[in-house]
Design a protein around this motif. Sequence first.
Motif, PDB file in Angstrom:
ATOM      1  N   LYS A 199     -22.606 -29.379  43.679  1.00 16.70           N
ATOM      2  CA  LYS A 199     -21.558 -28.379  43.884  1.00 16.70           C
ATOM      3  C   LYS A 199     -20.366 -29.064  44.532  1.00 16.70           C
ATOM      4  CE  LYS A 199     -23.368 -26.771  48.356  1.00 16.70           C
ATOM      5  NZ  LYS A 199     -23.836 -25.619  49.168  1.00 16.70           N
ATOM      6  N   ARG A 200     -19.206 -28.476  44.367  1.00 17.99           N
ATOM      7  CA  ARG A 200     -18.009 -28.989  45.025  1.00 17.99           C
ATOM      8  C   ARG A 200     -17.116 -27.806  45.354  1.00 17.99           C
ATOM      9  NH1 ARG A 200     -20.191 -29.880  41.311  1.00 17.99           N
ATOM     10  NH2 ARG A 200     -19.779 -32.081  40.977  1.00 17.99           N
ATOM     11  N   HIS A 237     -13.107 -26.734  46.212  1.00 20.82           N
ATOM     12  CA  HIS A 237     -11.687 -27.093  46.222  1.00 20.82           C
ATOM     13  C   HIS A 237     -10.937 -25.973  46.937  1.00 20.82           C
ATOM     14  CE1 HIS A 237     -11.669 -29.929  42.435  1.00 20.82           C
ATOM     15  NE2 HIS A 237     -12.701 -30.157  43.210  1.00 20.82           N
ATOM     16  N   PHE A 239     -14.045 -28.331  34.855  1.00 21.34           N
ATOM     17  CA  PHE A 239     -15.413 -28.580  35.317  1.00 21.34           C
ATOM     18  C   PHE A 239     -16.434 -27.863  34.423  1.00 21.34           C
ATOM     19  CE2 PHE A 239     -19.136 -27.556  37.872  1.00 21.34           C
ATOM     20  CZ  PHE A 239     -19.505 -28.834  38.268  1.00 21.34           C
TER      21      PHE A 239
END
Lengths: 252, 252
Positions: B222-223, B225, B245
């Motif tokens: 997971k990321r 932003h 993504f």
Amino acid sequence: MANVGELTWRDEGVTENGVLERGFTVQGARDVITGIMWSPPTIPAGSPLVLIGHGGGAHKRAPTVLPTGQGFVLEHGITAVAIDAPGHGERGGVQGRTPEYYALWKDARVMTANATADWKLVLDALLGLGWFDPARVGWSGMSMGSLIGIPHVAAEPRFKVAALGLCGTRGDTPDRGNAGEVLAEAAKKITIPVIYLIQWDDERFPRESALALYDLIASPDKRLHAHPGAHGEMPLEGRMAGRWFVAQHLKA
Amino acid sequence: MANVGELTWRDEGVTENGVLERGFTVQGARDVITGIMWSPPTIPAGSPLVLIGHGGGAHKRAPTVLPTGQGFVLEHGITAVAIDAPGHGERGGVQGRTPEYYALWKDARVMTANATADWKLVLDALLGLGWFDPARVGWSGMSMGSLIGIPHVAAEPRFKVAALGLCGTRGDTPDRGNAGEVLAEAAKKITIPVIYLIQWDDERFPRESALALYDLIASPDKRLHAHPGAHGEMPLEGRMAGRWFVAQHLKA
């Protein structure tokens, strides 16, 4: 002895996979500043330039720095330069977070002032080569590359963009002294576009302190990317996003 | 009346700038589910598919949804579908955060169970067309598109990737009821790759609650932003990162 600010190439350089790597020195005010330049085999006049700050206890060609320097060339055709920080690499040999490392950071004002003064001499010398566009200079530095980088970026009006991160208002040890205070003051003076990369499970800089430092950066144009994992585990995705962001701003 | 789960095209569609937009309905268990498909003029067999959840008080073709649907086609050649959420758009006409909107969310378990049941019927019907690869289905939904999307993604094993965000464990009003609890439970069940986009100055979901919800998502990949600005001010950079993504994971 060279004059302060004088740049001397140490070698002809080696080209590997399209990246020319050359060693250089710049005579500093206190000692000789040792650096590396990664570039395309030929640097067209008016090229952009990225300065890279390495991590604590590392050096200009550490495994965390080399892919960044090479990456700017390979992914974006942009020249990048790293130097040994005060006391690090060929300038004292601090390796890892040793007592010598924490001694350097006992007063963050002294450490960051020294590092910023070094970088100013190096940037002056690099721009003096006539190869680079002084209006297209960027900074990339994580961890100690931000401990130094944030005060440096705040003080250096020639930067147009910066990649920062793996850092916080509160460090990984009480020995860090006044770094948090110095960083917070400097962050409030940064107004250029910033990408700020953190590791969600950073064991060295508590998450809240990393978020607090991001919050303090005054740039209206900033973004934070967070990835899971420890301080040393930033994925390629994060590193590439940092390089891409810096490169986009320098290409424009 | 159509059988539950039956898909009916409402029109031949209109192609503009290379994006074919078609209306459809799927007979739901409670009412008729109204939807839109954005696609390339021709959909090759075995194509990926993205389902889009719209925001609270909006609808399937709101100004925040249209560029997402069109963007998946224009930027990545990927077909996207949005439906009106329960009580929204052609299914009740809730517009904005009205008392009717909060009434829908009085019990988030009911609202999200209804929405998830709707989407299951719609996805079954879309896959029944034989156009899409059931192994390459993604979710994109911000704000209420995550209030619904997080429980939906947790419950739907056919999703391979999700873009979520503009959301939190604590909503913008005490009337939100048990949404935070429902979201927290669901987030812990999500294990697919996720990109989570937040606005740093979100006035509807407090920053800490947005970060807390990201933290609860169980996905190792997971990321997050974050961009400056209010709830409704996500920059194109964030929206494009979300689509990119999702698209990368569906193209593989």
